[in-house]
Structures are given as C-alpha cells and as structure tokens.
Design a protein around this motif. Structure first.
Motif, short mmCIF file in Angstrom:
data_model
loop_
_atom_site.label_atom_id
_atom_site.label_comp_id
_atom_site.label_asym_id
_atom_site.label_seq_id
_atom_site.Cartn_x
_atom_site.Cartn_y
_atom_site.Cartn_z
N VAL A 43 -21.34 40.79 18.16
CA VAL A 43 -20.57 39.73 18.81
C VAL A 43 -20.42 40.01 20.30
CG1 VAL A 43 -18.28 38.65 18.96
CG2 VAL A 43 -19.33 39.02 16.73
N THR A 44 -20.18 41.27 20.67
CA THR A 44 -19.95 41.61 22.07
C THR A 44 -21.23 41.84 22.86
OG1 THR A 44 -19.68 43.95 21.51
CG2 THR A 44 -17.68 42.60 21.61
N GLY A 45 -22.38 41.75 22.21
CA GLY A 45 -23.66 41.91 22.90
C GLY A 45 -24.12 43.33 23.08
N LEU A 46 -23.38 44.30 22.53
CA LEU A 46 -23.80 45.70 22.64
C LEU A 46 -25.04 45.98 21.80
CD1 LEU A 46 -20.35 47.51 22.63
CD2 LEU A 46 -21.87 47.13 24.57
N LEU A 47 -25.23 45.20 20.74
CA LEU A 47 -26.44 45.25 19.92
C LEU A 47 -27.06 43.86 19.90
CD1 LEU A 47 -25.31 47.27 16.76
CD2 LEU A 47 -26.85 48.05 18.56
N ARG A 48 -28.36 43.80 19.75
CA ARG A 48 -29.08 42.53 19.65
C ARG A 48 -29.16 42.09 18.20
NH1 ARG A 48 -28.15 40.57 23.70
NH2 ARG A 48 -28.53 41.73 25.56
N LEU A 49 -29.06 40.79 17.98
CA LEU A 49 -29.20 40.22 16.65
C LEU A 49 -30.65 40.37 16.17
CD1 LEU A 49 -27.40 36.81 17.20
CD2 LEU A 49 -26.51 38.73 15.91
N THR A 50 -30.82 40.66 14.89
CA THR A 50 -32.14 40.57 14.28
C THR A 50 -32.36 39.13 13.83
OG1 THR A 50 -31.98 42.87 13.53
CG2 THR A 50 -33.60 41.49 12.43
N ASP A 58 -16.75 29.34 21.57
CA ASP A 58 -16.28 28.19 22.33
C ASP A 58 -17.39 27.18 22.60
OD1 ASP A 58 -14.26 26.72 23.51
OD2 ASP A 58 -14.39 27.75 25.45
N GLY A 59 -18.22 26.97 21.56
CA GLY A 59 -19.30 25.99 21.64
C GLY A 59 -20.60 26.48 22.25
N ALA A 60 -20.63 27.68 22.80
CA ALA A 60 -21.84 28.22 23.43
C ALA A 60 -22.44 29.32 22.57
CB ALA A 60 -21.51 28.77 24.82
N ASP A 61 -23.76 29.29 22.41
CA ASP A 61 -24.46 30.34 21.68
C ASP A 61 -24.54 31.58 22.56
OD1 ASP A 61 -26.25 32.00 20.33
OD2 ASP A 61 -27.48 30.33 19.64
N ILE A 62 -23.85 32.64 22.16
CA ILE A 62 -23.83 33.88 22.93
C ILE A 62 -24.63 34.99 22.24
CG2 ILE A 62 -21.65 33.36 24.08
CD1 ILE A 62 -20.36 35.43 22.11
N GLY A 63 -25.37 34.65 21.21
CA GLY A 63 -26.09 35.65 20.42
C GLY A 63 -27.15 36.42 21.17
N THR A 64 -27.65 35.88 22.27
CA THR A 64 -28.66 36.59 23.05
C THR A 64 -28.12 37.02 24.41
OG1 THR A 64 -29.51 34.49 23.91
CG2 THR A 64 -30.56 35.36 21.92
N PRO A 98 -23.98 42.04 27.35
CA PRO A 98 -22.54 42.34 27.25
C PRO A 98 -21.71 41.82 28.41
CG PRO A 98 -23.80 44.27 26.62
CD PRO A 98 -24.78 43.25 27.14
N HIS A 99 -22.21 41.90 29.64
CA HIS A 99 -21.41 41.45 30.77
C HIS A 99 -21.19 39.93 30.74
CE1 HIS A 99 -25.49 40.89 32.44
NE2 HIS A 99 -24.94 39.91 33.15
N ALA A 100 -22.15 39.19 30.22
CA ALA A 100 -21.99 37.74 30.11
C ALA A 100 -21.02 37.38 28.99
CB ALA A 100 -23.34 37.07 29.88
N VAL A 101 -21.05 38.14 27.91
CA VAL A 101 -20.12 37.92 26.80
C VAL A 101 -18.70 38.21 27.28
CG1 VAL A 101 -19.44 38.67 24.48
CG2 VAL A 101 -21.86 38.42 25.04
N ALA A 102 -18.52 39.29 28.03
CA ALA A 102 -17.20 39.62 28.58
C ALA A 102 -16.73 38.53 29.53
CB ALA A 102 -17.24 40.98 29.28
N ARG A 103 -17.62 38.04 30.36
CA ARG A 103 -17.26 36.98 31.29
C ARG A 103 -16.85 35.70 30.55
NH1 ARG A 103 -21.85 36.82 34.62
NH2 ARG A 103 -21.10 38.73 35.56
N ALA A 104 -17.43 35.47 29.38
CA ALA A 104 -17.08 34.30 28.57
C ALA A 104 -15.71 34.46 27.92
CB ALA A 104 -18.14 34.07 27.49
#
Length: 91
Positions: free
Chosen positions: A49-56, A63-69, A72-78
């Motif tokens: 969820v936090t972007g520290l690992l990549r989804l397989t 909040d309506g935005a796909d953050i799966g890719t 981490p810094h962009a996820v934190a900013r979101a």
C-alpha cells in the motif's frame, strides 16, 4: 466510495507467494483493522500500500486514484505513510 481499496493484490518473491488475492476496502471515518497470525502477510500488504514493495498483481486505489505503481514518496504525498516499530526510542 471507499477511501482505500485493495483489489486482488498479490506479491510473490520468486516462487514464494507472500500475499495472494487480498481485497478489502476502508471507508472514510471508520476504523479498519487487519488481523492474522505471524507470517500471514500483514506487513507485506502495508508495504504494498505504501509503495515500499511493488505489486505482482492487483490494484491499490486511494481516494479514487490508482497508487499501485506509485513510488513511496508519491504515496506519502497523496496522504499515506507508515512508521516502523522501534522499541529503542530513547537511550
């Protein structure tokens, strides 16, 4: 509309499937927990969820935005961040 939703989230490390097909949603204004025994993949899900690992496979939507890719810094900013357990906070 949920604030956070995971849809079929998976993470593999080589031949080991650490997380398989995790789906849930967290509504705004509600407390949502994740429980399970040691080794169940809870920390791996948080790291996905936090972007520290990549989804397989799967999607993470915040909040309506796909953050799966997102990195981490962009996820934190979101608006999603995590802390690490540290029992030695003071000398």
């Amino acid at each position: 509309m949920p604030l956070l939703s995971l849809e079929g989230v998976e993470r593999r490390f080589g031949g080991l499937r650490a997380v398989s097909g995790v789906s849930f949603s967290a509504e705004c204004g509600r407390i949502t927990g994740m429980i399970g025994p040691n080794g169940a993949g809870k920390t791996t899900v948080i790291n996905l969820v936090t972007g520290l690992l990549r989804l397989t496979a799967g999607r993470v939507v915040f909040d309506g935005a796909d953050i799966g890719t997102a990195p981490p810094h962009a996820v934190a900013r979101a608006g999603i961040a995590r802390t690490f357990q540290n029992i030695r906070l003071l000398p």
